[in-house]
Structure formats: structure tokens, C-alpha cells
Design an enzyme around this catalytic site. Structure first.
Site, PDB file in Angstrom:
ATOM      1  N   CYS A   2      15.819 -61.393 -32.315  1.00 37.77           N
ATOM      2  CA  CYS A   2      17.351 -61.029 -32.885  1.00 37.77           C
ATOM      3  C   CYS A   2      17.293 -59.659 -33.298  1.00 37.77           C
ATOM      4  CB  CYS A   2      17.562 -61.959 -33.922  1.00 37.77           C
ATOM      5  SG  CYS A   2      17.393 -63.826 -33.707  1.00 37.77           S
ATOM      6  N   ARG A  27      18.169 -57.369 -27.465  1.00 43.51           N
ATOM      7  CA  ARG A  27      17.262 -58.025 -28.312  1.00 43.51           C
ATOM      8  C   ARG A  27      17.683 -59.748 -28.470  1.00 43.51           C
ATOM      9  NH1 ARG A  27      13.761 -55.320 -31.146  1.00 43.51           N
ATOM     10  NH2 ARG A  27      13.541 -56.990 -32.674  1.00 43.51           N
ATOM     11  N   TRP A  74      19.159 -64.565 -31.065  1.00 47.12           N
ATOM     12  CA  TRP A  74      18.552 -65.215 -29.942  1.00 47.12           C
ATOM     13  C   TRP A  74      17.662 -66.656 -30.483  1.00 47.12           C
ATOM     14  CZ3 TRP A  74      13.241 -66.731 -28.444  1.00 47.12           C
ATOM     15  CH2 TRP A  74      13.018 -66.929 -26.974  1.00 47.12           C
ATOM     16  N   ASN A 100      15.401 -61.765 -38.648  1.00 45.85           N
ATOM     17  CA  ASN A 100      14.949 -61.781 -37.301  1.00 45.85           C
ATOM     18  C   ASN A 100      13.455 -62.352 -37.419  1.00 45.85           C
ATOM     19  OD1 ASN A 100      13.824 -61.097 -34.892  1.00 45.85           O
ATOM     20  ND2 ASN A 100      13.275 -59.118 -35.493  1.00 45.85           N
ATOM     21  N   GLY A 101      13.005 -63.421 -36.679  1.00 47.40           N
ATOM     22  CA  GLY A 101      11.620 -63.708 -36.832  1.00 47.40           C
ATOM     23  C   GLY A 101      11.671 -65.298 -37.104  1.00 47.40           C
ATOM     24  N   GLU A 463       5.996 -59.975  -9.212  1.00 45.96           N
ATOM     25  CA  GLU A 463       7.131 -59.214 -10.035  1.00 45.96           C
ATOM     26  C   GLU A 463       8.467 -59.431  -9.484  1.00 45.96           C
ATOM     27  OE1 GLU A 463       7.603 -57.881 -12.808  1.00 45.96           O
ATOM     28  OE2 GLU A 463       9.142 -56.601 -12.607  1.00 45.96           O
ATOM     29  N   LYS A 467      11.808 -60.927 -11.051  1.00 50.90           N
ATOM     30  CA  LYS A 467      13.286 -60.188 -11.201  1.00 50.90           C
ATOM     31  C   LYS A 467      14.416 -60.900 -10.435  1.00 50.90           C
ATOM     32  CE  LYS A 467      12.463 -57.778 -13.318  1.00 50.90           C
ATOM     33  NZ  LYS A 467      11.486 -57.289 -13.950  1.00 50.90           N
ATOM     34  N   GLU A 470      15.119 -63.771 -13.080  1.00 52.56           N
ATOM     35  CA  GLU A 470      15.944 -63.252 -14.269  1.00 52.56           C
ATOM     36  C   GLU A 470      17.239 -62.684 -13.995  1.00 52.56           C
ATOM     37  OE1 GLU A 470      12.445 -61.170 -17.101  1.00 52.56           O
ATOM     38  OE2 GLU A 470      12.950 -59.728 -15.034  1.00 52.56           O
ATOM     39  N   HIS A 486      -1.348 -73.606   2.493  1.00 49.78           N
ATOM     40  CA  HIS A 486      -2.248 -74.481   1.543  1.00 49.78           C
ATOM     41  C   HIS A 486      -1.139 -75.347   0.776  1.00 49.78           C
ATOM     42  CE1 HIS A 486      -5.938 -72.946   2.986  1.00 49.78           C
ATOM     43  NE2 HIS A 486      -5.620 -71.886   2.432  1.00 49.78           N
ATOM     44  N   LYS A 581      15.090 -59.090 -24.546  1.00 46.50           N
ATOM     45  CA  LYS A 581      14.393 -57.887 -24.000  1.00 46.50           C
ATOM     46  C   LYS A 581      12.921 -57.837 -24.833  1.00 46.50           C
ATOM     47  CE  LYS A 581      14.027 -53.266 -21.685  1.00 46.50           C
ATOM     48  NZ  LYS A 581      13.567 -54.305 -20.529  1.00 46.50           N
TER      49      LYS A 581
HETATM   50  C1  G6P Z   1      10.428 -60.438 -22.192  1.00 47.50           C
HETATM   51  C2  G6P Z   1      11.229 -59.614 -21.285  1.00 47.50           C
HETATM   52  C3  G6P Z   1      10.739 -59.069 -19.824  1.00 47.50           C
HETATM   53  C4  G6P Z   1       9.456 -58.565 -20.301  1.00 47.50           C
HETATM   54  C5  G6P Z   1       8.590 -59.073 -21.144  1.00 47.50           C
HETATM   55  C6  G6P Z   1       7.511 -58.191 -21.827  1.00 47.50           C
HETATM   56  O1  G6P Z   1      10.048 -61.561 -21.632  1.00 47.50           O
HETATM   57  O2  G6P Z   1      12.465 -60.502 -20.926  1.00 47.50           O
HETATM   58  O3  G6P Z   1      11.467 -58.790 -19.106  1.00 47.50           O
HETATM   59  O4  G6P Z   1       8.575 -58.256 -18.972  1.00 47.50           O
HETATM   60  O5  G6P Z   1       9.190 -59.702 -22.592  1.00 47.50           O
HETATM   61  O6  G6P Z   1       8.134 -57.494 -22.659  1.00 47.50           O
HETATM   62  P1  G6P Z   1       7.096 -56.007 -23.082  1.00 47.50           P
HETATM   63  O7  G6P Z   1       8.117 -55.280 -23.976  1.00 47.50           O
HETATM   64  O8  G6P Z   1       5.909 -56.568 -23.958  1.00 47.50           O
HETATM   65  O9  G6P Z   1       6.875 -55.304 -21.816  1.00 47.50           O
END
Ligand code: G6P
Length: 586
Positions: A2, A27, A74, A100-101, A463, A467, A470, A486, A581
Site C-alpha cells: 500500500c 503500490r 492493496w 502499509n505491511g 517474460e 507481460k 499482466e 511433450h 508494482k
Molecule cells: C511485482 C510486479 C512485477 C515485478 C515483481 C518484482 O510482482 O507486479 O511486475 O516484476 O513485483 O518486482 P521488483 O521490484 O522486485 O523487480
């Protein structure tokens, strides 16, 4: 996860807080709220939704008063509801908090407080802080004493800000970020510099186990044992002021478009550290690399580069799994920790486990003042500027660029690193995205996408699928090309799309064979390649590169594809649902 913010100063607090929350929405963004101190009482407004939406309906920014706190949530404990949104007032309403936490002992504390007559409205763990503070305040009528007793009772990881009935702000920090901003017109206290960067660049980074009391007289900082603490005021980098999306429709598109520059600049702000880290890595007895999400995918690319070009074995560890294999780190080993934010709880936990085993930590991180940077022996900066879009884009390629630089130094150029050429190729891929936009339209109603790549392209397939998940909410899976037969081949039919990462290198003909097998089952094939083929239903051309350089280039069309497909589906590419994020909880 948060974001929290507090303000005490000469201006009306609520509009400043709302603006700060908007900036920190990355956040967490399921609900939002503000509390201010005005006319000897605490006023609270909050609601479910993003800052702009909630502000439109309940006018958070119209609350009166020059002292206030704010929060974007969040959800961890309790559903996304108005009641569970922060701020949470104590049962008497004399104190309100934002948090937050996670408070680990909240159930036990809640029971004790209920027995003493304090009442609770929400299902959150956070509300316990408000009533616990109130309980100690009822006994002492003293903010400092209430804070000392409260932090002594709380277990867990947290940062919180409280506003008291006398207009004092107080905030405490344990393993969650909290930064004080010292402005000419007032004080700020926030999870991120972005919360107040347009007002001041003078900051104090609170350490763990510290709390601050802010009132009209000034600020006082103490440790959890009540000892006064002195801190230097630091100037934050001006780059943090660059948090506007300008002409771009979304931050995500802006950040994708910045990559020709950010790839070249990666690590340039910490050249000495990069050299030092390279030396350590070269002589390491055992080498590990960790990260979460996108950062873990960068770790997978590193495994390939280190073994093929530097002839060094490096073991990638998913950060959230480190806890379950605690004996993994050998003595005198080195752990490279990758994290954009430097605050991911899983990454910090992996780092702490490694440190306990005597490992040295080298971090590659965007936020140089983050917890991860503090825990590391050496930190290399991504230097790519603030990344606001929740899905990592430019931080991924900056991580790769730094890993490439390290490997290239170790193998004395055998990697053939030419970031200027990569930058040109990225620019070219970005310059004409009309084909990508066309393909994005086709993905609108698709339910499953598979992304295939062999060798060094497999981590990029992984990756790519992240993407797509997400940004588009479409089920996507990254697979090593050879694994298709397989099992996953059973899933191929005319409703399936398969993206083939198929540059013209040593993986080319095997991947093309997989494409034909897929096509024979009726699935649609999207080829990402510098070489056309009749097997592709859609060909997205990338510039020709040397084999090792393709990952930095082939991810670009996928980032754009995921972005444009999100726009087609009318989802918000900057703030995908349910995500945040910086995931600072386990
Ligand atoms: C969250 C984000 C991802 C990101 C991951 C790691 O899950 O939604 O997009 O890759 O954290 O984040 P960091 O800041 O540790 O690279």
C-alpha cells in the site's frame, strides 16, 4: 504494497495528499482514503476504486485542515470495501492511522483490545494499530509514550502514519519504507519520494525500528527504545521529478519507448560498483542469482549468458522459494539480487537467508535508497528513472543490459556486446508499430496464448507470457520450444495463438519445425523474427542481430503487443487489476 502519506504544514493538506497518492498508486490501487485534522477533530473520507474515481465521488481533496494522512490500498486482510479502506480511526475517533505491511499478531491484539472495550469496524489487521495507539494514549495522553508502547506490542513488518486529536503526526517504520520530506511549506512522510517530490527534494530516510513525531514545532526522531536519533538530510535525485507521462497515453507506453536510451545508460551511474561487482563475481566460489516476476526472468537470461560466454555457473533462485531451501547458499558464495523496486519482500527474504549463510550480496536495483540497496555489499543502479507502469518494461531491459556488461567484462569481449547497435535496433522496432497494433486487435477475444523460444529465447518467452498476463488478462504460457511435443501440443486448436521467438540464429530451424507442428493443429502462429516464413499467420519483423543480443530486441514487440492488446480490451495498462508494482508482503 500500500502507499501511505502524511502532511503537516501551512497549506491545505488534502489536495497535496491526493496528488501524492495519485503518484504512488502503483503500490496498490483498490481503494483510497484521506483523514485530516480540522477544528479539533479528525475527518475521514474513503472509498473503493482508484484515486481519481473516489475523489470524484467523495471529494477527498476538499477535506479542510493543514494536517492529514492518506492511503492507497492493496488488500491483504479483508475484502476490497469502503470499510476496509484506510484511514482507520480508533474507536473514540481521537486517532486515525494509515498502514502499509502486515501486523502478524493482530488477532491476539484485537481480542485484548475488545476485552478492554475498544471496538472494531473493519476486517483489516491495520485497525488494531489505531486502537492500540488509542489504548496507550488513553493511559498517557502523550504521543511519544503511545508510540513507544505501540511499537513494542506490534509484531510484523509495517510502516504507519497516525494523526492525533491534537494535530500531531507520528509515523513508525519496521521493514517497510518510510521517507520524510522537508519542504519550505511543511513536512511530508511517505512510502516513496514520489509522494511529495514536486514539493521538496530534501529528505530523511528513516531507518528500521525508528519513529518520528511531527508537529508545528518541528520533527523529532527516536528509535524504538526511545533514544533520540539524528539523521542527515539527503537531496534526492532530480530524475524523480520526471514522473509525468507527457504526450504518451500511458506510463507503460512512455516507459517502453524510453528503452533506446535506458538500455545504453544502464549502470552508468554506478560504474565503479559495476567494475567491483564484476571482480567479485569473477572470483566467487559459488554464484546465485535471485528475483521475482520479471526480475527472475532476467535471472534466467543471466544463467544462459554466464555459462555460455563467461563459463561461470550461476544458479537462479525464485526469491519466494529461497525460504523453502534454506541450506542452498554455500559459504563464501555471492548472491546477485535483481529488483526494480528493491522492496519486494520475497527478494529481501532471500537476501537475508543468504546473508545468514555468509554470502555476499550484489544488487542490481533501480531505487538506490531501497531496503535491498541497504542490505547489499555492492549495489549497481539500473538508472532508468522512475518506472510507474506496474508491468516492468524498461527496468527489465536495463537489468539485462547490466548483466550483459558484467558478462562481457568477464569474457573480455567474447559476448560481442554492442549496446549502441541494440539501441538502434530497439528504436527501429519502436518506430513502426502498425503491424503490432493490427495483431493486437486479433488477440482481443483470444483465451490462450503460448510463447515459444529455445535457448536464450526461452527466458524471453517466459517474460513475454508474464507481460501478456499482466496487461491483457489473457492466459499466457512461456515454453521452451522443444517441450511443445511433450504435452502442450494437446492444447493446440484453432482458438489458440502461439508466438514464436524465432530469430535467425542457432535455434531457428528447430523453432520453425515447432511452428509447423503447431500450424498443422490449426493454431495461429505469430512469428517474431528477422526472417519471413510462410508458416507465420502474422510476421513481426525484428532487426538482424548477433545471437546473444536478440533478447534485448525481441522483447520490445511483445511489450508493445501486450500494451496494445490491453488498450484494445479496454483494461488499464498502467494499473492491471489485483497487482501492485512493489510487493512488500510475502
Ligand atoms: C511485482 C510486479 C512485477 C515485478 C515483481 C518484482 O510482482 O507486479 O511486475 O516484476 O513485483 O518486482 P521488483 O521490484 O522486485 O523487480
Amino acid at each position: 504494497m500500500c502507499s501511505i502519506i502524511g502532511y503537516l504544514g501551512l497549506s491545505q493538506a488534502a489536495p497535496i495528499i491526493v496528488k501524492g497518492l495519485k503518484r504512488m498508486e502503483y503500490r496498490g490501487y483498490d481503494s483510497v482514503g484521506v483523514a485530516t485534522f480540522s477544528n479539533n477533530q479528525i475527518l475521514v473520507r474513503k472509498g473503493v476504486g482508484k484515486v481519481i474515481e473516489v475523489n470524484k465521488t467523495v471529494r477527498l481533496d476538499e477535506l479542510s485542515g493543514t494536517v492529514g494522512i492518506g492511503h492507497t490500498r492493496w488488500a491483504t486482510h479483508g475484502m476490497v470495501t469502503d470499510t476496509n479502506a484506510h484511514p482507520h480511526p480508533s474507536s473514540s475517533g481521537e486517532i486515525a492511522i494509515v498502514h502499509n505491511g502486515i501486523i502478524e499478531n493482530h488477532e491476539e491484539l484485537k481480542r485484548e483490545l475488545q476485552q478492554k472495550g475498544y471496538t472494531f469496524k473493519s476486517q483489516t489487521d491495520s485497525e488494531v494499530i489505531a486502537n492500540l495507539l488509542q489504548h496507550h494514549y488513553d493511559k498517557t495522553r502523550d504521543v511519544k509514550q503511545s508510540m513507544i508502547h505501540t511499537v513494542a506490542d506490534l509484531k510484523g513488518d509495517y510502516a504507519f502514519v497516525a494523526v492525533f486529536e491534537d494535530g500531531t503526526l507520528s509515523a513508525a517504520r519496521l521493514h517497510e519504507p518510510l521517507i520524510i520530506g522537508i519542504g519550505k511549506q511543511g513536512y511530508f512522510i511517505s512510502s516513496d519520494v514520489l509522494g511529495f517530490v514536486e514539493h521538496t527534494d530534501e529528505v530523511i530516510y528513516l531507518d528500521n525500528r525508528e519513529f518520528v513525531i511531527i508537529n508545528t514545532v518541528g520533527i523529532q526522531i527516536f528509535d524504538f527504545d526511545a533514544n533520540p536519533v539524528q539523521h542527515q538530510i539527503t537531496k534526492v535525485s532530480k530524475e524523480f521529478a520526471d514522473v509525468y507521462k507527457g504526450e504518451y497515453a500511458h506510463f507503460t507506453l512512455k516507459e517502453i519507448s524510453e528503452q533506446p536510451t535506458t538500455i545504453v545508460n544502464a549502470g552508468n551511474n554506478t560504474k565503479l560498483e559495476l567494475d567491483l561487482a564484476t571482480d567479485f563475481i569473477r572470483h566467487a566460489k559459488t554464484l546465485y542469482i535471485t528475483g521475482s516476476g520479471t526480475s527472475y526472468n532476467a535471472a534466467l537470461v543471466a544463467k544462459f549468458l554466464f555459462s555460455k560466454y563467461a563459463k561461470i555457473k550461476i544458479e537462479p533462485i525464485i526469491s519466494s522459494e529461497a525460504h523453502f531451501s534454506p541450506d542452498i547458499f554455500e559459504q563464501q558464495s555471492i548472491l546477485i539480487a535483481l529488483s526494480q523496486s528493491g522492496e519486494s519482500a520475497d527478494v529481501l527474504e532471500a537476501v537475508n537467508i543468504a546473508k545468514k549463510s555468509g554470502a555476499k550480496i550484489i544488487s542490481i536495483v533501480n531505487i538506490m535508497t531501497s531496503s535491498l540497496a541497504h542490505l547489499s555489499s555492492i549495489s549497481i543502479g539500473l538508472g532508468c528513472g522512475p518506472e510507474i507502469g506496474v508491468a516492468a518494461t524498461k527496468s527489465f531491459t536495463a537489468q539485462l543490459a547490466i548483466l550483459y556488461k558484467i558478462v562481457d567484462k568477464i569474457c573480455q569481449g567474447a559476448l560481442g556486446l554492442d549496446l549502441a547497435k541494440v539501441s538502434e535496433a530497439v528504436k527501429k522496432s519502436l518506430s513502426d508499430d502498425s503491424k503490432i497494433q493490427e495483431v493486437a486487435k486479433k488477440l482481443k477475444d483470444v483465451s490462450d496464448i503460448y510463447v515459444l523460444g529455445r535457448g536464450i529465447h526461452y527466458p524471453i518467452a517466459s517474460e513475454s507470457s508474464l507481460k501478456l498476463k499482466e496487461l491483457t488478462y489473457i492466459h499466457a504460457e512461456g515454453l521452451p520450444g522443444g517441450e511443445l511435443k511433450h504435452g502442450p501440443l494437446a492444447l493446440m486448436d484453432s482458438n489458440t495463438y502461439v508466438i514464436m521467438l524465432n530469430p535467425n540464429d542457432s535455434t531457428y530451424s528447430d523453432t520453425l519445425t515447432s511452428a509447423r507442428e503447431i500450424k498443422a493443429r490449426g493454431a495461429k502462429v505469430i512469428g517474431i523474427s528477422d526472417k519471413p516464413s510462410d508458416v507465420y499467420d502474422h510476421w513481426i519483423e525484428i532487426p538482424q542481430m548477433s545471437e546473444s543480443m536478440y533478447p534485448l530486441v525481441e522483447i520490445i514487440p511483445i511489450q508493445l503487443l501486450a500494451y496494445y492488446a490491453a488498450v484494445e480490451k479496454d483494461t488499464d495498462p498502467d494499473y492491471p487489476r489485483n497487482l501492485a508494482k512493489s510487493v512488500t508482503v510475502k
